[in-house]
Write a protein that holds these residues in place. Structure first.
Motif, mmCIF file in Angstrom:
data_model
loop_
_atom_site.group_PDB
_atom_site.id
_atom_site.type_symbol
_atom_site.label_atom_id
_atom_site.label_comp_id
_atom_site.label_asym_id
_atom_site.label_seq_id
_atom_site.Cartn_x
_atom_site.Cartn_y
_atom_site.Cartn_z
ATOM 1 N N THR A 37 0.844 -1.189 0.000
ATOM 2 C CA THR A 37 0.000 0.000 0.000
ATOM 3 C C THR A 37 0.878 1.238 0.000
ATOM 4 O O THR A 37 1.889 1.288 0.702
ATOM 5 C CB THR A 37 -0.897 0.011 1.254
ATOM 6 N N ALA A 38 0.484 2.220 -0.774
ATOM 7 C CA ALA A 38 1.171 3.513 -0.779
ATOM 8 C C ALA A 38 0.124 4.607 -0.761
ATOM 9 O O ALA A 38 -0.974 4.454 -1.311
ATOM 10 C CB ALA A 38 2.061 3.652 -2.003
ATOM 11 N N THR A 39 0.472 5.700 -0.131
ATOM 12 C CA THR A 39 -0.415 6.857 -0.055
ATOM 13 C C THR A 39 0.329 8.064 -0.625
ATOM 14 O O THR A 39 1.526 8.238 -0.366
ATOM 15 C CB THR A 39 -0.836 7.118 1.402
ATOM 16 N N SER A 40 -0.372 8.863 -1.382
ATOM 17 C CA SER A 40 0.235 10.046 -1.987
ATOM 18 C C SER A 40 0.711 11.008 -0.901
ATOM 19 O O SER A 40 0.278 10.943 0.251
ATOM 20 C CB SER A 40 -0.761 10.745 -2.915
ATOM 21 N N ASP A 41 1.610 11.914 -1.292
ATOM 22 C CA ASP A 41 2.163 12.879 -0.337
ATOM 23 C C ASP A 41 1.086 13.719 0.332
ATOM 24 O O ASP A 41 1.195 14.044 1.514
ATOM 25 C CB ASP A 41 3.172 13.797 -1.025
ATOM 26 N N ASP A 42 0.040 14.044 -0.413
ATOM 27 C CA ASP A 42 -1.028 14.864 0.163
ATOM 28 C C ASP A 42 -2.077 14.037 0.916
ATOM 29 O O ASP A 42 -3.008 14.574 1.499
ATOM 30 C CB ASP A 42 -1.701 15.721 -0.911
ATOM 31 N N GLY A 43 -1.917 12.695 0.886
ATOM 32 C CA GLY A 43 -2.825 11.816 1.622
ATOM 33 C C GLY A 43 -4.164 11.587 0.958
ATOM 34 O O GLY A 43 -5.045 10.942 1.545
ATOM 35 N N LEU A 44 -4.340 12.059 -0.255
ATOM 36 C CA LEU A 44 -5.643 11.957 -0.910
ATOM 37 C C LEU A 44 -5.797 10.703 -1.768
ATOM 38 O O LEU A 44 -6.918 10.321 -2.108
ATOM 39 C CB LEU A 44 -5.892 13.199 -1.776
ATOM 40 N N ILE A 45 -4.707 10.069 -2.113
ATOM 41 C CA ILE A 45 -4.728 8.882 -2.974
ATOM 42 C C ILE A 45 -4.063 7.735 -2.220
ATOM 43 O O ILE A 45 -2.968 7.885 -1.687
ATOM 44 C CB ILE A 45 -3.955 9.117 -4.285
ATOM 45 N N ARG A 52 2.422 -8.774 -8.227
ATOM 46 C CA ARG A 52 2.983 -8.419 -9.532
ATOM 47 C C ARG A 52 2.907 -6.921 -9.785
ATOM 48 O O ARG A 52 3.161 -6.454 -10.885
ATOM 49 C CB ARG A 52 2.236 -9.159 -10.637
ATOM 50 N N GLY A 53 2.512 -6.171 -8.772
ATOM 51 C CA GLY A 53 2.356 -4.732 -8.929
ATOM 52 C C GLY A 53 1.016 -4.346 -9.531
ATOM 53 O O GLY A 53 0.773 -3.179 -9.829
ATOM 54 N N GLN A 54 0.125 -5.331 -9.699
ATOM 55 C CA GLN A 54 -1.176 -5.043 -10.296
ATOM 56 C C GLN A 54 -2.063 -4.329 -9.275
ATOM 57 O O GLN A 54 -2.052 -4.647 -8.101
ATOM 58 C CB GLN A 54 -1.844 -6.328 -10.808
ATOM 59 N N LEU A 55 -2.789 -3.356 -9.756
ATOM 60 C CA LEU A 55 -3.663 -2.576 -8.890
ATOM 61 C C LEU A 55 -4.806 -3.433 -8.366
ATOM 62 O O LEU A 55 -5.533 -4.060 -9.134
ATOM 63 C CB LEU A 55 -4.211 -1.371 -9.663
ATOM 64 N N VAL A 56 -4.949 -3.459 -7.050
ATOM 65 C CA VAL A 56 -6.012 -4.223 -6.399
ATOM 66 C C VAL A 56 -7.115 -3.274 -5.935
ATOM 67 O O VAL A 56 -8.299 -3.578 -6.036
ATOM 68 C CB VAL A 56 -5.452 -5.028 -5.201
ATOM 69 N N ARG A 57 -6.689 -2.119 -5.415
ATOM 70 C CA ARG A 57 -7.673 -1.142 -4.927
ATOM 71 C C ARG A 57 -7.082 0.253 -5.051
ATOM 72 O O ARG A 57 -5.898 0.461 -4.829
ATOM 73 C CB ARG A 57 -8.021 -1.436 -3.460
ATOM 74 N N LEU A 58 -7.935 1.200 -5.381
ATOM 75 C CA LEU A 58 -7.537 2.594 -5.457
ATOM 76 C C LEU A 58 -8.567 3.412 -4.696
ATOM 77 O O LEU A 58 -9.758 3.351 -4.991
ATOM 78 C CB LEU A 58 -7.469 3.054 -6.922
ATOM 79 N N ASP A 59 -8.107 4.137 -3.694
ATOM 80 C CA ASP A 59 -8.997 4.997 -2.914
ATOM 81 C C ASP A 59 -8.647 6.447 -3.208
ATOM 82 O O ASP A 59 -7.477 6.843 -3.129
ATOM 83 C CB ASP A 59 -8.826 4.739 -1.411
ATOM 84 N N ILE A 60 -9.668 7.223 -3.557
ATOM 85 C CA ILE A 60 -9.486 8.639 -3.842
ATOM 86 C C ILE A 60 -10.363 9.417 -2.882
ATOM 87 O O ILE A 60 -11.584 9.268 -2.883
ATOM 88 C CB ILE A 60 -9.851 8.968 -5.305
ATOM 89 N N ARG A 71 -4.615 16.736 -14.609
ATOM 90 C CA ARG A 71 -3.224 16.315 -14.837
ATOM 91 C C ARG A 71 -2.528 16.006 -13.521
ATOM 92 O O ARG A 71 -1.806 15.017 -13.405
ATOM 93 C CB ARG A 71 -2.457 17.383 -15.609
ATOM 94 N N GLN A 72 -2.712 16.872 -12.550
ATOM 95 C CA GLN A 72 -2.085 16.663 -11.242
ATOM 96 C C GLN A 72 -2.653 15.407 -10.581
ATOM 97 O O GLN A 72 -1.922 14.615 -9.988
ATOM 98 C CB GLN A 72 -2.288 17.893 -10.349
ATOM 99 N N LEU A 73 -3.955 15.198 -10.705
ATOM 100 C CA LEU A 73 -4.585 14.014 -10.132
ATOM 101 C C LEU A 73 -4.043 12.750 -10.806
ATOM 102 O O LEU A 73 -3.685 11.778 -10.124
ATOM 103 C CB LEU A 73 -6.109 14.081 -10.297
ATOM 104 N N ALA A 74 -3.938 12.767 -12.123
ATOM 105 C CA ALA A 74 -3.407 11.610 -12.846
ATOM 106 C C ALA A 74 -1.970 11.323 -12.420
ATOM 107 O O ALA A 74 -1.598 10.156 -12.196
ATOM 108 C CB ALA A 74 -3.483 11.849 -14.347
ATOM 109 N N GLN A 75 -1.158 12.368 -12.291
ATOM 110 C CA GLN A 75 0.233 12.187 -11.866
ATOM 111 C C GLN A 75 0.289 11.627 -10.448
ATOM 112 O O GLN A 75 1.092 10.735 -10.151
ATOM 113 C CB GLN A 75 1.000 13.519 -11.945
ATOM 114 N N SER A 76 -0.548 12.112 -9.575
ATOM 115 C CA SER A 76 -0.570 11.634 -8.188
ATOM 116 C C SER A 76 -0.985 10.162 -8.124
ATOM 117 O O SER A 76 -0.385 9.366 -7.395
ATOM 118 C CB SER A 76 -1.525 12.491 -7.353
ATOM 119 N N ILE A 77 -1.989 9.800 -8.901
ATOM 120 C CA ILE A 77 -2.426 8.401 -8.950
ATOM 121 C C ILE A 77 -1.305 7.517 -9.489
ATOM 122 O O ILE A 77 -0.980 6.476 -8.905
ATOM 123 C CB ILE A 77 -3.705 8.257 -9.812
#
Length: 134
Positions: A37-45, A52-60, A71-77
């Motif tokens: 699990t990883a969380t974005s620097d701003d804690g929103l993603i 295998r690095g495959q996405l299991v869950r994405l919380d926004i 663009r910023q959201l896509a980069q953060s994700i």
């Protein structure tokens, strides 16, 4: 390499193979259970990935809509998923370490086909050189 050294190396390789075979079932279960699990620097993603690095869950977090910048959201994700995938690969590497050489694991994870066979090629090369000397 004399016969005694050759036999010792063959015994060593057979021992390595047996050790690998003996732990493969447990290793496979351990690998299949890996998540990171990883969380974005701003804690929103927050991204959760499998072994295998495959996405299991994405919380926004809904607060992302306060700053509508796609663009910023896509980069953060993207960077959050990449961070989780890197952690998953580190866990896979650690799980495999008792069974495989680190260079072999890294080559496999990087889909480096030449690197995957490098150690075997080197071993076979040594055996071929020894055979030529006889």
């Amino acid at each position: 390499m004399d016969n005694r050294a050759l036999r010792a190396r063959a015994d060593e390789l057979l021992g390595e193979l047996e050790r690998m075979r003996g732990g493969m079932g447990a290793l496979q279960q351990r690998l299949q259970a890996i998540t990171a699990t990883a969380t974005s620097d701003d804690g929103l993603i927050t991204a959760v990935v499998g072994p295998r690095g495959q996405l299991v869950r994405l919380d926004i977090d809904p607060r992302v809509y306060r700053r509508p910048d796609s663009r910023q959201l896509a980069q953060s994700i993207t960077s959050t998923i990449q961070a989780a995938a890197a952690e998953a690969m580190a866990q896979v590497s650690a799980a495999c370490r008792p069974f495989l050489a680190e260079s072999d694991v890294q080559a496999h994870l990087a889909f480096d086909l030449q690197g995957m066979t490098h150690r075997l090629d080197a071993e076979l090369g040594l055996l071929a050189e020894d055979k030529e000397k006889r």
